[in-house]
Design an enzyme around this catalytic site. Structure first.
Site, PDB file in Angstrom:
ATOM      1  N   LYS A   1     -13.670  -6.788  -7.874  1.00 58.19           N
ATOM      2  CA  LYS A   1     -14.012  -7.329  -6.558  1.00 58.19           C
ATOM      3  C   LYS A   1     -15.446  -7.860  -6.656  1.00 58.19           C
ATOM      4  O   LYS A   1     -16.410  -7.132  -6.381  1.00 58.19           O
ATOM      5  CB  LYS A   1     -13.899  -6.240  -5.495  1.00 58.19           C
ATOM      6  CG  LYS A   1     -12.470  -5.775  -5.213  1.00 58.19           C
ATOM      7  CD  LYS A   1     -12.456  -4.659  -4.180  1.00 58.19           C
ATOM      8  CE  LYS A   1     -11.076  -4.428  -3.591  1.00 58.19           C
ATOM      9  NZ  LYS A   1     -10.057  -4.127  -4.585  1.00 58.19           N
TER      10      LYS A   1
ATOM     11  N   LYS B   1       0.834  -1.196   0.000  1.00 59.95           N
ATOM     12  CA  LYS B   1       0.000   0.000   0.000  1.00 59.95           C
ATOM     13  C   LYS B   1       0.873   1.251   0.000  1.00 59.95           C
ATOM     14  O   LYS B   1       1.880   1.329   0.706  1.00 59.95           O
ATOM     15  CB  LYS B   1      -0.914   0.018   1.225  1.00 59.95           C
ATOM     16  CG  LYS B   1      -1.937  -1.112   1.277  1.00 59.95           C
ATOM     17  CD  LYS B   1      -3.063  -0.884   0.297  1.00 59.95           C
ATOM     18  CE  LYS B   1      -4.158  -1.928   0.480  1.00 59.95           C
ATOM     19  NZ  LYS B   1      -5.272  -1.735  -0.480  1.00 59.95           N
TER      20      LYS B   1
END
Length: 328
Positions: free
Chosen positions: A251, A140
């Site tokens: 997703k 991240k």
């Protein structure tokens, strides 16, 4: 066909809070659903919403399931409104299990992308994962100063074996200047021989910056992947129709009915990377079923974003759907 519906809420704690550009995540909450038809066939689904990605809230999903009642029809499942995409996915996936006998999908560890912890901890965290067979890692961005994170990525690329893959995920949290700096660095690192591959920079800018995202994707050799920009099937199809040149992160658990995704990949043959939203094994099984179908249809075989399992304090990842349902 008459179908009986039961739902149960769950709440599980991370071993370590997950830090993203959207904030700190300490608990994963959701709703498991169990469908049973009049012949005794059972199917499980999982409502695992992410409101900051555009899905409904958990409260909205709970209220809707309460409104449906304990007895429903196929038509009622097919009529779930688009404002409830996680609910659509959960009930439709459970219904497919009732209607079709499908084997439990299995993928090797080499097919997983594992999320590394932020900061210097990442420099050692990849090693035991590598020994388990994992070759693709995600980091991240946007959680620390730019110079510190760039130094970390350079060190990580130098440490990882040449067979490794690294994905950088900004969650839409970078400025245009920072995004250009990251892509410039990635292009430079990619040019060094015998280094691990940087697969892409994921969602460097927010979805509202679509023209600038297109410009970035066309200006650098490192691919730009989209995630938040394609959270719904409507947006996913739009980018597919326009010919987005990089990977598209899907997703399924928060996108809607599974059949819509099948229609999109059949029509456009996009480069899709399937990613979890930190579901339990119930939601993950539905995701893997779809991913397996896609990989049989397409020649694209990139690692799946499933690296969030085993990061919770419970033992749910080792349980079957029946066992998990019984322990709630």
């Amino acid at each position: 066909m008459i179908i009986h519906l039961v739902s149960q809420a769950y709440r599980r704690r991370w071993c370590q809070p997950l830090h993203t550009a959207h904030g700190v995540w300490r608990w994963r909450q959701g709703l498991l659903v169990r469908l049973e038809n009049d012949r005794g066939r059972v199917g499980y689904g999982e409502i695992a919403p992410l409101p900051w990605f555009g899905s409904e809230t958990l409260t909205m999903a709970q209220d809707f399931c309460t409104h449906l009642g304990s007895v429903l029809t196929v038509e009622e499942i097919e009529g779930i409104p688009d404002c409830l995409p996680a609910t659509q996915f959960a009930l439709a996936s459970a219904l497919e299990q009732i209607q079709t006998i499908t084997p439990v999908p299995r993928v090797s560890m080499a097919s997983h992308c594992h999320l590394l912890p932020s900061g210097e901890t990442a420099m050692e965290a990849w090693r035991p994962l590598w020994r388990k067979g994992i070759r693709t890692f995600k980091l991240k961005l946007g959680l620390d100063r730019l110079a510190i994170e760039m130094a970390l990525v350079q060190a990580l690329v130098a440490a990882l074996p040449a067979a490794g893959h690294l994905r950088l995920d900004a969650n839409g949290g970078l400025s245009l200047t920072a995004a250009r700096q990251w892509l410039t660095l990635c292009d430079r690192l990619q040019a060094i021989p015998d280094r691990c591959r940087i697969d892409y920079l994921e969602q460097p800018l927010p979805p509202t910056e679509a023209p600038r995202l297109w410009s970035l994707a066309q200006s650098f050799s490192t691919p730009v992947a989209l995630d938040e920009s394609v959270a719904t099937y409507q947006h996913l199809e739009e980018f597919c129709r326009l010919g987005w040149p990089g990977p598209l992160i899907v997703k399924p658990a928060i996108a809607g009915f599974p059949q819509r995704l099948r229609q999109i990949w059949t029509q456009y043959l996009p480069s899709l990377i399937f990613s979890s939203v930190f579901e339990t094994n119930i939601g993950r099984r539905a995701l893997l079923t779809l991913a397996t179908e896609y990989h049989h249809y397409s020649d694209q075989h990139q690692a799946l974003g499933l690296g969030g399992e085993h990061n919770f304090e419970d033992n749910w990842d080792s349980l079957t759907p029946d066992q998990l349902w019984a322990c709630l």
